[in-house]
Design an enzyme around this catalytic site. Sequence first.
Site, PDB file in Angstrom:
ATOM      1  N   GLU A 153      34.871  -4.379  -1.084  1.00 14.59           N
ATOM      2  CA  GLU A 153      35.709  -4.772  -2.220  1.00 14.59           C
ATOM      3  C   GLU A 153      37.130  -5.028  -1.728  1.00 14.59           C
ATOM      4  O   GLU A 153      37.782  -4.146  -1.184  1.00 14.59           O
ATOM      5  CB  GLU A 153      35.719  -3.679  -3.289  1.00 14.59           C
ATOM      6  CG  GLU A 153      36.490  -4.081  -4.529  1.00 14.59           C
ATOM      7  CD  GLU A 153      36.468  -3.019  -5.624  1.00 14.59           C
ATOM      8  OE1 GLU A 153      36.313  -3.384  -6.795  1.00 14.59           O
ATOM      9  OE2 GLU A 153      36.604  -1.826  -5.285  1.00 14.59           O
ATOM     10  N   GLU A 209      33.211   5.212 -12.966  1.00 16.44           N
ATOM     11  CA  GLU A 209      33.183   3.751 -12.992  1.00 16.44           C
ATOM     12  C   GLU A 209      33.946   3.282 -11.765  1.00 16.44           C
ATOM     13  O   GLU A 209      35.164   3.449 -11.670  1.00 16.44           O
ATOM     14  CB  GLU A 209      33.810   3.233 -14.298  1.00 16.44           C
ATOM     15  CG  GLU A 209      33.485   1.776 -14.584  1.00 16.44           C
ATOM     16  CD  GLU A 209      34.407   0.816 -13.857  1.00 16.44           C
ATOM     17  OE1 GLU A 209      33.916   0.183 -12.884  1.00 16.44           O
ATOM     18  OE2 GLU A 209      35.568   0.687 -14.222  1.00 16.44           O
ATOM     19  N   GLY A 214      37.936   4.205 -10.653  1.00 19.60           N
ATOM     20  CA  GLY A 214      38.674   4.006  -9.405  1.00 19.60           C
ATOM     21  C   GLY A 214      37.735   3.707  -8.256  1.00 19.60           C
ATOM     22  O   GLY A 214      36.659   3.137  -8.443  1.00 19.60           O
ATOM     23  N   SER A 215      38.135   4.128  -7.061  1.00 19.70           N
ATOM     24  CA  SER A 215      37.393   3.764  -5.851  1.00 19.70           C
ATOM     25  C   SER A 215      36.181   4.659  -5.630  1.00 19.70           C
ATOM     26  O   SER A 215      36.142   5.809  -6.073  1.00 19.70           O
ATOM     27  CB  SER A 215      38.307   3.849  -4.624  1.00 19.70           C
ATOM     28  OG  SER A 215      38.557   5.209  -4.288  1.00 19.70           O
ATOM     29  N   THR A 216      35.206   4.119  -4.913  1.00 21.90           N
ATOM     30  CA  THR A 216      33.998   4.868  -4.581  1.00 21.90           C
ATOM     31  C   THR A 216      34.333   6.063  -3.690  1.00 21.90           C
ATOM     32  O   THR A 216      33.759   7.150  -3.847  1.00 21.90           O
ATOM     33  CB  THR A 216      32.981   3.941  -3.894  1.00 21.90           C
ATOM     34  OG1 THR A 216      32.661   2.871  -4.803  1.00 21.90           O
ATOM     35  CG2 THR A 216      31.722   4.674  -3.519  1.00 21.90           C
ATOM     36  N   ALA A 217      35.287   5.891  -2.764  1.00 20.41           N
ATOM     37  CA  ALA A 217      35.655   6.996  -1.864  1.00 20.41           C
ATOM     38  C   ALA A 217      36.240   8.169  -2.652  1.00 20.41           C
ATOM     39  O   ALA A 217      35.897   9.330  -2.399  1.00 20.41           O
ATOM     40  CB  ALA A 217      36.664   6.503  -0.827  1.00 20.41           C
ATOM     41  N   THR A 218      37.097   7.885  -3.619  1.00 19.34           N
ATOM     42  CA  THR A 218      37.673   8.951  -4.453  1.00 19.34           C
ATOM     43  C   THR A 218      36.596   9.611  -5.298  1.00 19.34           C
ATOM     44  O   THR A 218      36.590  10.836  -5.486  1.00 19.34           O
ATOM     45  CB  THR A 218      38.789   8.397  -5.344  1.00 19.34           C
ATOM     46  OG1 THR A 218      39.792   7.800  -4.521  1.00 19.34           O
ATOM     47  CG2 THR A 218      39.413   9.492  -6.189  1.00 19.34           C
ATOM     48  N   ALA A 219      35.655   8.809  -5.799  1.00 22.29           N
ATOM     49  CA  ALA A 219      34.557   9.357  -6.615  1.00 22.29           C
ATOM     50  C   ALA A 219      33.706  10.330  -5.812  1.00 22.29           C
ATOM     51  O   ALA A 219      33.218  11.334  -6.348  1.00 22.29           O
ATOM     52  CB  ALA A 219      33.697   8.230  -7.155  1.00 22.29           C
ATOM     53  N   CYS A 244      37.856  -4.731 -11.574  1.00 20.52           N
ATOM     54  CA  CYS A 244      36.611  -4.344 -10.914  1.00 20.52           C
ATOM     55  C   CYS A 244      35.490  -5.335 -11.190  1.00 20.52           C
ATOM     56  O   CYS A 244      34.515  -5.396 -10.433  1.00 20.52           O
ATOM     57  CB  CYS A 244      36.189  -2.940 -11.353  1.00 20.52           C
ATOM     58  SG  CYS A 244      36.009  -2.775 -13.147  1.00 20.52           S
ATOM     59  N   LYS A 271      45.219  12.010 -16.264  1.00 19.62           N
ATOM     60  CA  LYS A 271      46.112  11.670 -15.155  1.00 19.62           C
ATOM     61  C   LYS A 271      46.040  10.166 -14.891  1.00 19.62           C
ATOM     62  O   LYS A 271      45.078   9.678 -14.309  1.00 19.62           O
ATOM     63  CB  LYS A 271      45.735  12.421 -13.878  1.00 19.62           C
ATOM     64  CG  LYS A 271      46.820  12.280 -12.795  1.00 19.62           C
ATOM     65  CD  LYS A 271      46.298  12.491 -11.385  1.00 19.62           C
ATOM     66  CE  LYS A 271      45.701  11.256 -10.782  1.00 19.62           C
ATOM     67  NZ  LYS A 271      46.684  10.162 -10.527  1.00 19.62           N
TER      68      LYS A 271
END
Length: 490
Positions: A394, A256, A234-239, A290, A181
Amino acid sequence: MSKTSESRSYLVLENYIGGKLVSCRSYIDSYDPSTGEVYCKVPDSGKEEVDAAVAAAKEAFPEWSARSPDERAKVLHKLADLIEANLEEFAQAESKDQGKTITAARTVDIPRAAYNFRFFSTSMLHHTTDCSPMDHVGCLNYTIRCPVGVAGLISPWNLPLYLLTWKIAPAIAAGNTVVAKPSEMTSVTAWMMCKLMQQAGVPPGVVNIVFGTGPRAGEALVGHPEVPLISFTGSTATAQRITERSAPYCKKLSLELGGKNPAIIFADADLDQCIETTVRSSFSNQGEICLCTSRIYVERSIYSEFLERFVAAAKKWKTGAPSDPSSKNGALISKEHLEKVRSYIALAKSEGGKVHCGEGVDQLDLPERNKSGYFMPTTVISGMSDSSRVMQEEIFGPVTCVSPFDTEDEVVARGNGVRYGLSAVVWSKDVGKVHRVANRLQAGLVWTNCWLVRDLNLPFGGMKNSGVGREGGKDSYHFFTEVKSVTIKH
């Protein structure tokens, strides 16, 4: 062409499932960041489309995984050939879709996308496994590595094809099939690549690409019980959300994530080389990498000279129309992201920071058609406290902060004083010092006297909130396979 939406024609993308392009019931608007106008319709896929893609990947897995690594490598090489043969078309599409300059897309993104397939197709041929004899009990132990199955791959919007192929290439080279995706904001080059799959000899179902948002398509993919592995950038929140959704199924995860990367510049640095490289490391790709430098710590004895020269160099880093060959930066990805980046500059001003150039100081000279685009000039800030959100979070834009330091111990502590740990740069001619500081910095990658020099054999990934796991070379091989120990009694 009329500017009314009724008469405008849009590029309409389709999902790629089981070797076929498949239309979707609903679509998302995708914008040209350089003009602010909708130009593309992206499938708004959900559980139904993801289920179909996973089923196709499962069906294709036995035959694909049974092929020899050399047979799979030939397919990857052919796909690389086809991307290179269509390089200009891919570069133009990537620039329009993402907002980056055509020069960056033409010289970095698309060549690297093709190289990812070449690199992993050959690297997979050269890994070895372990063997351990136990003669005293008449046994021989050895390991084998098997593909995992269906790999779920989620890639970001900043380096669209570059990072999508970074995931697809090792996954299928190791014998897995994939459901990928891409970001819904930058889907066009992935769709273009789908059209090359059959010609490259990729069997139906080996690569499936489902377009859509994280909350719908991404959620369905990471929560699918028959997808045992997820690679996400992607973002830490999504991870964090991916980790929660994957936990019930004990999935393998490679995450990552973001960075708040320091550059540490000691007084003995080669300032000519350092300034040129640090401008590039701070502002390349609109600062939407990043690995970009967002905190610059300069030894106090050279701080004033560095700041004056760095600001002068930053002002020469031209932001303009992506199609202009003289532009170093294009547009940011979206209106929302531009406003987010601007909010950090406003915060810096409210906290007493000084904006030396860029947003609110320098005016951009843009062509008429780009005046509604999402552009921001390179911005340099000083006078910020390390505890400020501007120094801790970030920003992911063309913004960097410069601060003085006095001692090595102090700057190492300050460099490590954020929740991220992706990369860092150290500038010094003292070999002992660069080794010592590199060892002490909490970062997955440390460059000294350079930036973004990459050997794809080496591990890529971050510490702390910058990620989990590593990819590249042997690490990707290990991630995309399961190890099995076999004991033979003789």
